[in-house]
Design a protein around this motif. Structure first.
Motif, PDB file in Angstrom:
ATOM      1  N   CYS A  86       0.851  -1.191   0.000  1.00 52.33           N
ATOM      2  CA  CYS A  86       0.000   0.000   0.000  1.00 52.33           C
ATOM      3  C   CYS A  86       0.891   1.247   0.000  1.00 52.33           C
ATOM      4  O   CYS A  86       2.091   1.161   0.279  1.00 52.33           O
ATOM      5  N   PRO A  87       0.323   2.403  -0.291  1.00 53.74           N
ATOM      6  CA  PRO A  87       1.118   3.636  -0.304  1.00 53.74           C
ATOM      7  C   PRO A  87       1.821   3.921   1.022  1.00 53.74           C
ATOM      8  O   PRO A  87       2.976   4.374   1.019  1.00 53.74           O
ATOM      9  N   ASN A  88       1.176   3.662   2.146  1.00 61.28           N
ATOM     10  CA  ASN A  88       1.816   3.906   3.440  1.00 61.28           C
ATOM     11  C   ASN A  88       3.016   2.995   3.652  1.00 61.28           C
ATOM     12  O   ASN A  88       4.026   3.420   4.228  1.00 61.28           O
ATOM     13  N   CYS A  89       2.924   1.764   3.209  1.00 53.68           N
ATOM     14  CA  CYS A  89       4.051   0.836   3.347  1.00 53.68           C
ATOM     15  C   CYS A  89       5.236   1.316   2.509  1.00 53.68           C
ATOM     16  O   CYS A  89       6.382   1.269   2.970  1.00 53.68           O
ATOM     17  N   VAL A  90       4.971   1.780   1.294  1.00 56.35           N
ATOM     18  CA  VAL A  90       6.059   2.268   0.443  1.00 56.35           C
ATOM     19  C   VAL A  90       6.661   3.534   1.054  1.00 56.35           C
ATOM     20  O   VAL A  90       7.879   3.738   1.005  1.00 56.35           O
ATOM     21  N   LYS A  91       5.837   4.371   1.649  1.00 56.51           N
ATOM     22  CA  LYS A  91       6.346   5.571   2.325  1.00 56.51           C
ATOM     23  C   LYS A  91       7.311   5.169   3.436  1.00 56.51           C
ATOM     24  O   LYS A  91       8.380   5.763   3.589  1.00 56.51           O
TER      25      LYS A  91
END
Length: 85
Positions: free
Chosen positions: A15-20
């Motif tokens: 998810c985007p938060n994980c990549v962040k």
């Protein structure tokens, strides 16, 4: 940090938060099992991966690959441009 310049291997598209979080940890290569793209969750949330997660990875200079273990093959999904800083 111990993760600076490291690689991470995951089973599902993140998810985007994980990549962040990966970007903040200094990860520079993300390897995703190709079967993760076939799962129901990925089918329902695939747009988030393409429209947000890949963009975060691009801005952070993270290379993203799909891994085909049985075929011993790695497919490039995204790599930073040459000389990217």
């Amino acid at each position: 940090s111990p993760t600076e310049g490291g690689a991470i291997f995951v089973t599902d598209p993140p998810c985007p938060n994980c990549v962040k979080n990966m970007a903040e940890a200094g990860i520079k290569a993300l390897y995703i099992d190709h079967k993760g793209f076939e799962k129901d969750f990925s089918q329902r949330r695939g747009d988030d991966f393409r429209s947000m997660s890949l963009k975060v990875a691009e801005k952070a200079g993270i290379s993203v690959y799909s891994v085909y273990r049985k075929e011993r093959r790695i497919e490039t999904l995204q790599e930073p441009a040459a000389g990217y800083v």
